[in-house]
Design a protein around this motif. Sequence first.
Motif, PDB file in Angstrom:
ATOM      1  N   GLY A 206       8.162  -5.356  -6.129  1.00 12.86           N
ATOM      2  CA  GLY A 206       8.897  -5.554  -7.339  1.00 12.86           C
ATOM      3  C   GLY A 206      10.307  -6.470  -6.641  1.00 12.86           C
ATOM      4  O   GLY A 206      11.117  -6.886  -7.664  1.00 12.86           O
ATOM      5  N   TYR A 207      10.247  -6.667  -5.510  1.00  9.43           N
ATOM      6  CA  TYR A 207      11.547  -7.509  -4.954  1.00  9.43           C
ATOM      7  C   TYR A 207      11.273  -8.849  -5.366  1.00  9.43           C
ATOM      8  O   TYR A 207      10.334  -9.330  -5.581  1.00  9.43           O
ATOM      9  CB  TYR A 207      11.658  -7.504  -3.452  1.00  9.43           C
ATOM     10  CG  TYR A 207      12.347  -6.297  -2.771  1.00  9.43           C
ATOM     11  CD1 TYR A 207      13.391  -6.168  -1.951  1.00  9.43           C
ATOM     12  CD2 TYR A 207      11.755  -4.796  -3.120  1.00  9.43           C
ATOM     13  CE1 TYR A 207      14.036  -5.247  -1.377  1.00  9.43           C
ATOM     14  CE2 TYR A 207      12.569  -3.867  -2.729  1.00  9.43           C
ATOM     15  CZ  TYR A 207      13.444  -4.056  -2.040  1.00  9.43           C
ATOM     16  OH  TYR A 207      14.160  -2.791  -1.340  1.00  9.43           O
ATOM     17  N   VAL A 208      12.510  -9.682  -5.854  1.00 10.30           N
ATOM     18  CA  VAL A 208      12.203 -10.958  -6.519  1.00 10.30           C
ATOM     19  C   VAL A 208      13.037 -11.867  -5.285  1.00 10.30           C
ATOM     20  O   VAL A 208      14.045 -11.701  -4.892  1.00 10.30           O
ATOM     21  CB  VAL A 208      13.142 -10.993  -7.700  1.00 10.30           C
ATOM     22  CG1 VAL A 208      13.252 -12.284  -8.390  1.00 10.30           C
ATOM     23  CG2 VAL A 208      12.585  -9.864  -8.796  1.00 10.30           C
ATOM     24  N   ALA A 209      12.108 -13.078  -5.320  1.00 13.08           N
ATOM     25  CA  ALA A 209      12.740 -13.995  -4.578  1.00 13.08           C
ATOM     26  C   ALA A 209      12.753 -15.256  -5.449  1.00 13.08           C
ATOM     27  O   ALA A 209      12.117 -15.497  -6.731  1.00 13.08           O
ATOM     28  CB  ALA A 209      11.675 -14.490  -3.508  1.00 13.08           C
ATOM     29  N   PHE A 210      13.281 -16.366  -5.091  1.00 11.52           N
ATOM     30  CA  PHE A 210      13.806 -17.590  -5.880  1.00 11.52           C
ATOM     31  C   PHE A 210      13.545 -18.678  -5.117  1.00 11.52           C
ATOM     32  O   PHE A 210      13.791 -19.059  -3.941  1.00 11.52           O
ATOM     33  CB  PHE A 210      15.396 -17.585  -6.165  1.00 11.52           C
ATOM     34  CG  PHE A 210      15.740 -16.387  -6.901  1.00 11.52           C
ATOM     35  CD1 PHE A 210      15.683 -16.120  -8.143  1.00 11.52           C
ATOM     36  CD2 PHE A 210      16.176 -15.192  -6.264  1.00 11.52           C
ATOM     37  CE1 PHE A 210      16.127 -15.043  -8.956  1.00 11.52           C
ATOM     38  CE2 PHE A 210      16.377 -14.037  -6.658  1.00 11.52           C
ATOM     39  CZ  PHE A 210      16.485 -13.954  -8.304  1.00 11.52           C
ATOM     40  N   TRP A 211      13.109 -19.895  -5.826  1.00  8.56           N
ATOM     41  CA  TRP A 211      12.921 -21.172  -5.588  1.00  8.56           C
ATOM     42  C   TRP A 211      14.181 -21.964  -5.158  1.00  8.56           C
ATOM     43  O   TRP A 211      15.326 -21.610  -5.573  1.00  8.56           O
ATOM     44  CB  TRP A 211      11.989 -21.856  -6.306  1.00  8.56           C
ATOM     45  CG  TRP A 211      11.317 -23.090  -5.630  1.00  8.56           C
ATOM     46  CD1 TRP A 211      11.368 -24.376  -6.200  1.00  8.56           C
ATOM     47  CD2 TRP A 211      10.605 -23.276  -4.196  1.00  8.56           C
ATOM     48  NE1 TRP A 211      10.650 -25.267  -5.296  1.00  8.56           N
ATOM     49  CE2 TRP A 211      10.226 -24.739  -4.404  1.00  8.56           C
ATOM     50  CE3 TRP A 211      10.347 -22.315  -3.497  1.00  8.56           C
ATOM     51  CZ2 TRP A 211       9.401 -24.843  -3.115  1.00  8.56           C
ATOM     52  CZ3 TRP A 211       9.537 -22.750  -2.402  1.00  8.56           C
ATOM     53  CH2 TRP A 211       9.125 -24.098  -2.100  1.00  8.56           C
ATOM     54  N   LYS A 212      14.306 -23.163  -4.686  1.00  7.59           N
ATOM     55  CA  LYS A 212      15.377 -23.956  -4.042  1.00  7.59           C
ATOM     56  C   LYS A 212      16.270 -24.093  -5.054  1.00  7.59           C
ATOM     57  O   LYS A 212      17.580 -24.228  -4.704  1.00  7.59           O
ATOM     58  CB  LYS A 212      14.843 -25.119  -3.552  1.00  7.59           C
ATOM     59  CG  LYS A 212      13.928 -24.935  -2.375  1.00  7.59           C
ATOM     60  CD  LYS A 212      13.193 -26.217  -1.597  1.00  7.59           C
ATOM     61  CE  LYS A 212      12.440 -25.717  -0.642  1.00  7.59           C
ATOM     62  NZ  LYS A 212      11.447 -26.668   0.011  1.00  7.59           N
ATOM     63  N   GLU A 213      16.102 -24.428  -6.461  1.00  2.56           N
ATOM     64  CA  GLU A 213      16.858 -24.646  -7.453  1.00  2.56           C
ATOM     65  C   GLU A 213      18.097 -23.380  -7.472  1.00  2.56           C
ATOM     66  O   GLU A 213      19.264 -23.706  -8.136  1.00  2.56           O
ATOM     67  CB  GLU A 213      16.519 -25.114  -8.792  1.00  2.56           C
ATOM     68  CG  GLU A 213      15.887 -26.381  -8.816  1.00  2.56           C
ATOM     69  CD  GLU A 213      14.536 -26.305  -8.517  1.00  2.56           C
ATOM     70  OE1 GLU A 213      13.420 -27.128  -8.945  1.00  2.56           O
ATOM     71  OE2 GLU A 213      13.785 -25.076  -7.989  1.00  2.56           O
ATOM     72  N   ILE A 214      17.653 -22.404  -7.098  1.00  5.30           N
ATOM     73  CA  ILE A 214      18.497 -21.005  -7.181  1.00  5.30           C
ATOM     74  C   ILE A 214      18.946 -20.894  -5.855  1.00  5.30           C
ATOM     75  O   ILE A 214      18.008 -20.519  -4.952  1.00  5.30           O
ATOM     76  CB  ILE A 214      17.649 -19.678  -7.766  1.00  5.30           C
ATOM     77  CG1 ILE A 214      17.436 -20.072  -9.181  1.00  5.30           C
ATOM     78  CG2 ILE A 214      18.582 -18.402  -7.649  1.00  5.30           C
ATOM     79  CD1 ILE A 214      16.095 -20.518  -9.485  1.00  5.30           C
ATOM     80  N   SER A 215      20.267 -21.305  -5.537  1.00  2.92           N
ATOM     81  CA  SER A 215      20.648 -21.129  -4.151  1.00  2.92           C
ATOM     82  C   SER A 215      21.040 -19.603  -3.412  1.00  2.92           C
ATOM     83  O   SER A 215      21.500 -18.774  -4.514  1.00  2.92           O
ATOM     84  CB  SER A 215      21.961 -22.199  -3.811  1.00  2.92           C
ATOM     85  OG  SER A 215      23.053 -21.369  -4.567  1.00  2.92           O
ATOM     86  N   VAL A 216      20.469 -19.200  -2.419  1.00  2.00           N
ATOM     87  CA  VAL A 216      20.967 -18.169  -1.966  1.00  2.00           C
ATOM     88  C   VAL A 216      22.059 -18.019  -1.038  1.00  2.00           C
ATOM     89  O   VAL A 216      21.864 -18.836  -0.008  1.00  2.00           O
ATOM     90  CB  VAL A 216      19.619 -17.314  -1.339  1.00  2.00           C
ATOM     91  CG1 VAL A 216      20.196 -15.958  -0.645  1.00  2.00           C
ATOM     92  CG2 VAL A 216      18.644 -17.132  -2.382  1.00  2.00           C
ATOM     93  N   GLN A 217      23.169 -17.431  -1.009  1.00  2.00           N
ATOM     94  CA  GLN A 217      24.269 -17.498  -0.447  1.00  2.00           C
ATOM     95  C   GLN A 217      24.790 -16.414   0.233  1.00  2.00           C
ATOM     96  O   GLN A 217      24.642 -15.165  -0.496  1.00  2.00           O
ATOM     97  CB  GLN A 217      25.619 -18.103  -1.280  1.00  2.00           C
ATOM     98  CG  GLN A 217      24.986 -19.575  -2.155  1.00  2.00           C
ATOM     99  CD  GLN A 217      26.174 -19.643  -3.392  1.00  2.00           C
ATOM    100  OE1 GLN A 217      27.088 -19.045  -3.243  1.00  2.00           O
ATOM    101  NE2 GLN A 217      25.929 -20.643  -3.950  1.00  2.00           N
ATOM    102  N   ASP A 218      25.151 -16.316   1.749  1.00  2.00           N
ATOM    103  CA  ASP A 218      26.106 -15.178   2.239  1.00  2.00           C
ATOM    104  C   ASP A 218      27.240 -14.665   1.279  1.00  2.00           C
ATOM    105  O   ASP A 218      28.042 -15.515   0.961  1.00  2.00           O
ATOM    106  CB  ASP A 218      26.308 -15.387   3.626  1.00  2.00           C
ATOM    107  CG  ASP A 218      25.053 -15.018   4.491  1.00  2.00           C
ATOM    108  OD1 ASP A 218      24.181 -14.176   3.988  1.00  2.00           O
ATOM    109  OD2 ASP A 218      24.948 -15.647   5.411  1.00  2.00           O
TER     110      ASP A 218
END
Length: 100
Positions: free
Chosen positions: A88-100
Amino acid sequence: MRAMLGDTVVAEADKDDLISIEGNWYFPPASVAWDLLSESPTPYTCPWKGECQYYSVADREKVLKDRAWAYPHPYPTAFERVGKDFSGYVAFWKEISVQD
């Protein structure tokens, strides 16, 4: 860490709670703003992780089809490979930026 679509927070959790798989950060289900995601009918099965559930991601301005995904019931052997249960963990494609 935050998953952002423009100025909208789509998911937020401590880095220690995320799981990195194949260069993607997977957020725990409780950290996701589910009101911004809608299930997609797009089918996909990963040979080693199992059946994938895609989601479209929306903010006030746009809808991005199939830009998030999760594995609700990964193959048991995938837990061994990843080192943790990522159900159930969710990952996102490039248009959704993951930031520290």
